[in-house]
Design a protein around this motif. Structure first.
Motif, short mmCIF file in Angstrom:
data_model
loop_
_atom_site.label_atom_id
_atom_site.label_comp_id
_atom_site.label_asym_id
_atom_site.label_seq_id
_atom_site.Cartn_x
_atom_site.Cartn_y
_atom_site.Cartn_z
N ARG A 1 5.45 4.38 -3.05
CA ARG A 1 5.16 2.96 -3.25
C ARG A 1 6.38 2.07 -2.98
O ARG A 1 6.31 0.85 -3.16
CB ARG A 1 4.63 2.72 -4.67
N ARG B 1 0.83 -1.20 0.00
CA ARG B 1 0.00 0.00 0.00
C ARG B 1 0.87 1.25 0.00
O ARG B 1 1.97 1.25 0.55
CB ARG B 1 -0.91 0.00 1.22
N SER B 2 0.35 2.31 -0.65
CA SER B 2 1.14 3.54 -0.70
C SER B 2 1.12 4.22 0.67
O SER B 2 0.12 4.17 1.39
CB SER B 2 0.59 4.48 -1.78
#
Lengths: 159, 163
Positions: free
Chosen positions: B130, B59-60
């Motif tokens: 990311r 997940r960012s």
């Protein structure tokens, strides 16, 4: 053997006497216990709020189950061990305490709910997505039970 | 007004007196305090673990930050209100209490750590959003945060075992 006699016996075992006399053991074990509660409670809150539909709605329920439930199963054993040490140290404070009993009852219920959520999801990853109402009930009841567990846990000290 | 008089004044307010006299108010406020801290520590740890590259790696960072931090702040506000009420009931005692002071010191250090991260490393998050392996500054901020929050919880629990 009745429960009070068992508490008496347990509190006279060498291990219990050790926990009672070394002053830092109980606060240290309680700290570990509470830190583990933060992990379990937050993981469950994230999942429950998703099941209820309040948070994380852009993510799939099955993904949330896979992401958060393992944290609960990995942390629960540490909670059981630290909790057991606290019981061994002060058996009658816990085992004869109605808040402790309520806490255990809520814990068993929430474990059962979590297992059902996980196993249903394992069989069919769209199960909860397609049963919004059931998912909401499971999530809501689970969240309330966890709040109850923390509350009862704190109130043990005031009985 | 000097400190001891101010503390006595706090203790003599209606709210503080009510909490001290009542049998159920203190444990109730304390339960709210504990529940709030549980969510504060649990939620911030999720972000810290991401910064360390140990969890939510797919997940960012900015997305996770946006999702989690509002919950953290809301629970922190509850924890501060409940904590202040607990403090008021015996202000003089808590003010002089070593674990209480240490807890406040760790909270202050967490504040500094957060500020450095938010105004520094996090500003150019777009360039490492990311990445599984975040920049050193982000990893440091995450690690320090986890350690200091553990200290806050430990000191908080320790307060209950002192006079």
């Amino acid at each position: 053997m009745t429960l009070p006699t068992f508490c008496d016996w347990l509190s006279n075992t060498p291990m219990s006497l050790k926990i009672q006399t070394v002053l830092w053991i109980i606060p240290a074990v309680q700290t570990v216990h509470i830190l583990c509660v933060t992990i379990v409670m937050t993981s469950m809150a994230m999942l429950d709020l998703r099941l209820v539909g309040v948070a994380g709605r852009q993510q799939l329920m099955s993904r949330m189950v896979n992401r958060f439930v393992p944290w609960v199963w990995w942390t629960l054993p540490i909670l059981l061990i630290s909790g057991s040490l606290l019981i061994i140290g002060e058996p009658s404070r816990e085992l004869l305490n109605p808040y402790f009993r309520a806490k255990m009852l809520m814990l068993l219920t929430v474990i059962a709910i979590t297992l059902v959520v996980q196993l249903r999801n394992l069989k069919d990853s769209t199960f909860w997505e397609s049963r919004k109402l059931l998912a909401g009930c499971a999530g809501g009841i689970s969240l309330l039970l966890w709040i109850g567990i923390v509350t009862a846990g704190r109130w043990i000290a005031y009985y | 007004m000097i400190v001891p008089e101010f503390l006595t004044w706090i203790e003599n307010t209606h709210v503080a007196t009510a909490i001290r006299v009542s049998t159920w108010l203190f444990p109730t406020v304390e339960t709210i305090h504990v529940l709030s801290i549980v969510i504060v520590v649990g939620s911030i740890t999720m972000l810290d673990l991401r910064l360390l590259g140990l969890a939510s790696r797919d997940r960012s960072v900015s997305e996770l930050h946006r999702e989690i931090i509002p919950w953290t702040w809301a629970s922190f506000a509850c924890a501060v209100v409940a904590g202040s009420l607990l403090f008021s009931s015996a202000a003089t005692k808590y003010y002089a209490n070593t674990p209480f002071r240490l807890k406040m010191m760790f909270l202050l250090l967490i504040g500094v750590n957060t500020l450095i991260f938010e105004l520094g490393t996090f500003r150019n998050v777009k360039s490492w959003d990311r990445e599984k392996r975040t920049p050193l500054g982000a990893r440091l901020a995450g690690g320090i945060s986890i350690v200091f929050w553990i200290c806050v919880v430990a000191c908080g629990r320790w307060i209950g075992f002192t006079k």
